[in-house]
Design a protein around this motif. Structure first.
Motif, PDB file in Angstrom:
ATOM      1  N   ASN A 174       0.806  -1.232   0.000  1.00 50.32           N
ATOM      2  CA  ASN A 174       0.000   0.000   0.000  1.00 50.32           C
ATOM      3  C   ASN A 174       0.840   1.284   0.000  1.00 50.32           C
ATOM      4  O   ASN A 174       0.268   2.378  -0.082  1.00 50.32           O
ATOM      5  CB  ASN A 174      -0.969   0.047   1.190  1.00 50.32           C
ATOM      6  N   LYS A 175       2.142   1.180   0.068  1.00 46.66           N
ATOM      7  CA  LYS A 175       2.970   2.383   0.080  1.00 46.66           C
ATOM      8  C   LYS A 175       3.265   2.838  -1.356  1.00 46.66           C
ATOM      9  O   LYS A 175       3.253   2.040  -2.287  1.00 46.66           O
ATOM     10  CB  LYS A 175       4.266   2.141   0.849  1.00 46.66           C
ATOM     11  N   THR A 176       3.529   4.123  -1.505  1.00 47.09           N
ATOM     12  CA  THR A 176       3.758   4.679  -2.834  1.00 47.09           C
ATOM     13  C   THR A 176       5.054   5.482  -2.870  1.00 47.09           C
ATOM     14  O   THR A 176       5.571   5.926  -1.836  1.00 47.09           O
ATOM     15  CB  THR A 176       2.589   5.599  -3.245  1.00 47.09           C
ATOM     16  N   ASN A 177       5.542   5.641  -4.098  1.00 49.47           N
ATOM     17  CA  ASN A 177       6.731   6.465  -4.350  1.00 49.47           C
ATOM     18  C   ASN A 177       7.919   6.061  -3.474  1.00 49.47           C
ATOM     19  O   ASN A 177       8.578   6.893  -2.849  1.00 49.47           O
ATOM     20  CB  ASN A 177       6.410   7.945  -4.137  1.00 49.47           C
ATOM     21  N   PRO A 236       3.284  -2.213  -3.525  1.00 47.84           N
ATOM     22  CA  PRO A 236       3.805  -0.846  -3.459  1.00 47.84           C
ATOM     23  C   PRO A 236       4.142  -0.326  -4.853  1.00 47.84           C
ATOM     24  O   PRO A 236       4.253  -1.102  -5.804  1.00 47.84           O
ATOM     25  CB  PRO A 236       5.078  -1.005  -2.616  1.00 47.84           C
ATOM     26  N   THR A 237       4.290   0.978  -4.969  1.00 49.63           N
ATOM     27  CA  THR A 237       4.782   1.572  -6.201  1.00 49.63           C
ATOM     28  C   THR A 237       6.122   2.244  -5.921  1.00 49.63           C
ATOM     29  O   THR A 237       6.388   2.692  -4.800  1.00 49.63           O
ATOM     30  CB  THR A 237       3.800   2.609  -6.770  1.00 49.63           C
TER      31      THR A 237
END
Length: 272
Positions: A174-177, A236-237
């Motif tokens: 669920n985390k990004t960048n 994640p992304t």
């Protein structure tokens, strides 16, 4: 062969199954915990529990009995992420030193966090420069123990711990960048942590510094994306970066010195 008595400081995620494994092989094992609530469970597994918190003078009287008659002391607890982490961790480990005798060997479970990102392989004989407070704390204890124990000490530096209920898919889901997606990862399965410790004990391998890490180092984005998908979480992304920071932990010494074959050499196969 005379089986040894072993005292393990730290009965957590690694320390308890390690103690159970050693007990099953015929060793006498003493285990320490900071919580009296854990003593019943440790006794249930055949272990001899001792309750104390290093750095707490009120409990110092327990330490001599805990260490007494043991051939090997395993220091197996990480520094807490608190202010003055380096000072606190060094003081905690220093608390046992007056009670060690000259015939006892010590195995310190350290961390590859002592190594800096050099965009290359990191090996045991290099000069290290920790980049985080936790790494500085661990390295400070390494130096303390080396100065005190000399050839009676072996330092085992583990990469990130995975396996069983420690599911890497949860770490970044669920985390990004997220940065450094193209960086190789450094991890080790708990089975191999116990396997390496066992090999050191059986082979009386003292006076060494040894890395523990998987053979393969998949890219961060590949590993954590697949790990999240496999347990049904949102992957994640990662940022698109040209300049990344990384290190690759070399495990060659652990395999040649100990003749050790990793049970889980490829992290991707653990989650595939």
């Amino acid at each position: 062969m005379n089986l040894k008595q072993i005292s393990i400081i730290g009965s957590g995620w690694l320390g308890t199954p390690l103690a159970v494994k050693l007990l099953s092989q015929g060793y006498t094992v003493k285990s320490s915990t900071t919580s009296s609530n854990k003593t019943a469970e440790l006794k249930k597994q055949g272990l001899t529990p001792y309750v104390f918190t290093l750095g707490n003078p009120d409990k110092d009287e327990v330490i001599p009995d805990f260490l007494n008659s043991s051939d090997i002391i395993i220091i197996n607890f990480p520094p807490k992420r608190i202010p003055n982490i380096e000072t606190v961790y060094v003081n905690q480990v220093s608390a046992i030193l007056p009670y060690l005798n000259p015939k006892q060997n010590v195995l310190f479970i350290s961390s590859t966090s002592v190594y800096q990102n050099n965009n290359n392989w990191v090996k045991e004989d290099m000069v290290v420069a920790p980049e985080k407070k936790s790494g500085e704390a661990v390295y400070a204890v390494e130096k303390l123990l080396r100065d005190t124990l000399k050839e009676r000490l072996t330092i085992l530096r583990f990469s990130g711990l995975i396996g069983y209920d420690r599911l890497p898919g949860r770490f970044l889901a669920n985390k990004t960048n997220i940065a450094n997606g193209k960086a190789p990862i450094n991890v080790i399965h708990r089975d191999d942590c116990i396997g390496l410790i066992n090999a050191i004990i059986k082979q009386n391998c003292w006076g060494e510094v040894i890395n523990g890490s998987t053979d393969e180092h998949p890219l961060r984005e590949d590993f954590y994306t697949l790990a999240a998908e496999k347990i049904g979480l949102t992957p994640p992304t990662f940022l698109k970066q040209e300049n990344i920071l990384f290190k690759k932990v070399c495990n060659t010494k652990s395999k040649t010195l100990l003749n050790y074959k990793y049970q889980h050499p490829d992290p991707l196969k653990l989650i595939a």
